[in-house]
Every structure is written in C-alpha cells, then in structure tokens.
Design a protein around this motif. Structure first.
Motif, PDB file in Angstrom:
ATOM      1  N   GLN A  75     -14.866  26.631  94.797  1.00  0.00           N
ATOM      2  CA  GLN A  75     -14.268  25.723  93.847  1.00  0.00           C
ATOM      3  C   GLN A  75     -13.784  26.446  92.827  1.00  0.00           C
ATOM      4  O   GLN A  75     -12.602  26.190  92.267  1.00  0.00           O
TER       5      GLN A  75
ATOM      6  N   GLU B  47      -5.075  27.316  91.301  1.00  0.00           N
ATOM      7  CA  GLU B  47      -4.161  26.313  91.030  1.00  0.00           C
ATOM      8  C   GLU B  47      -3.275  26.541  89.762  1.00  0.00           C
ATOM      9  O   GLU B  47      -2.172  26.045  89.404  1.00  0.00           O
ATOM     10  N   GLU B  48      -3.877  27.577  88.675  1.00  0.00           N
ATOM     11  CA  GLU B  48      -3.316  27.925  87.493  1.00  0.00           C
ATOM     12  C   GLU B  48      -2.604  29.230  87.529  1.00  0.00           C
ATOM     13  O   GLU B  48      -1.566  29.486  86.823  1.00  0.00           O
TER      14      GLU B  48
ATOM     15  N   ARG C 128     -10.627  28.086  94.022  1.00  0.00           N
ATOM     16  CA  ARG C 128      -9.539  26.945  94.169  1.00  0.00           C
ATOM     17  C   ARG C 128      -8.893  26.545  92.747  1.00  0.00           C
ATOM     18  O   ARG C 128      -7.642  26.570  92.566  1.00  0.00           O
ATOM     19  N   LEU C 129      -9.734  26.472  91.859  1.00  0.00           N
ATOM     20  CA  LEU C 129      -9.322  26.150  90.456  1.00  0.00           C
ATOM     21  C   LEU C 129      -8.527  26.884  89.897  1.00  0.00           C
ATOM     22  O   LEU C 129      -7.483  26.813  89.191  1.00  0.00           O
ATOM     23  N   TYR C 130      -8.753  28.270  90.032  1.00  0.00           N
ATOM     24  CA  TYR C 130      -8.154  29.704  89.405  1.00  0.00           C
ATOM     25  C   TYR C 130      -6.624  29.634  90.084  1.00  0.00           C
ATOM     26  O   TYR C 130      -5.776  29.799  89.344  1.00  0.00           O
TER      27      TYR C 130
END
Length: 70
Positions: free
Chosen positions: A43, A50-51, A46-48
């Motif tokens: 998770q 996205e940015e 994935r968040l990293y």
C-alpha cells in the motif's frame, strides 16, 4: 489500465515487529506478521508511485552468502 511492476522486498524482524522494505523505491512498513508488513509495504509503495515516477533500474537478484569467522 493500471501499470504493474515487480519490486524487491526485504523482510526482517526487529524485536516484536516485522519490517518490510522496498529498496528500489525506498518505502518501508511494519506489521505484527510478515503478511501484514508486506501488505502495508504494498500500500505504501502504491501511494508513493501515484505521486512520483517509477525510478528506472535493472532487476535485482537476491541471494545469500556463507562467511566463516572467529
């Protein structure tokens, strides 16, 4: 369509928690079990991603060595 890419995961135990690291990205997470640590790392990664863009790197190969010492 979402992109998919494989990354290296290193898991080790520190005291009573498992630590999971993705060395290619630099993300780290922890959990009470190996599965929880990897799920949290997934998770976080994935968040990293996205940015920030995915760093280009060649595949890493993980093995072990045996070292004798006194």
């Amino acid at each position: 369509m979402a992109k998919t890419r494989s990354f290296t995961v290193i898991v080790y135990k520190e005291e009573d928690m498992y630590i999971a690291e993705c060395p290619e990205i630099g993300t780290v997470d922890q959990g009470e079990t190996i599965e929880q640590a990897i799920a949290g790392l997934t998770q976080a990664t994935r968040l990293y991603l996205e940015e920030l863009p995915v760093p280009e790197a060649s595949p890493r190969y993980v093995t072990s060595i045996e070292v004798g010492y006194a």
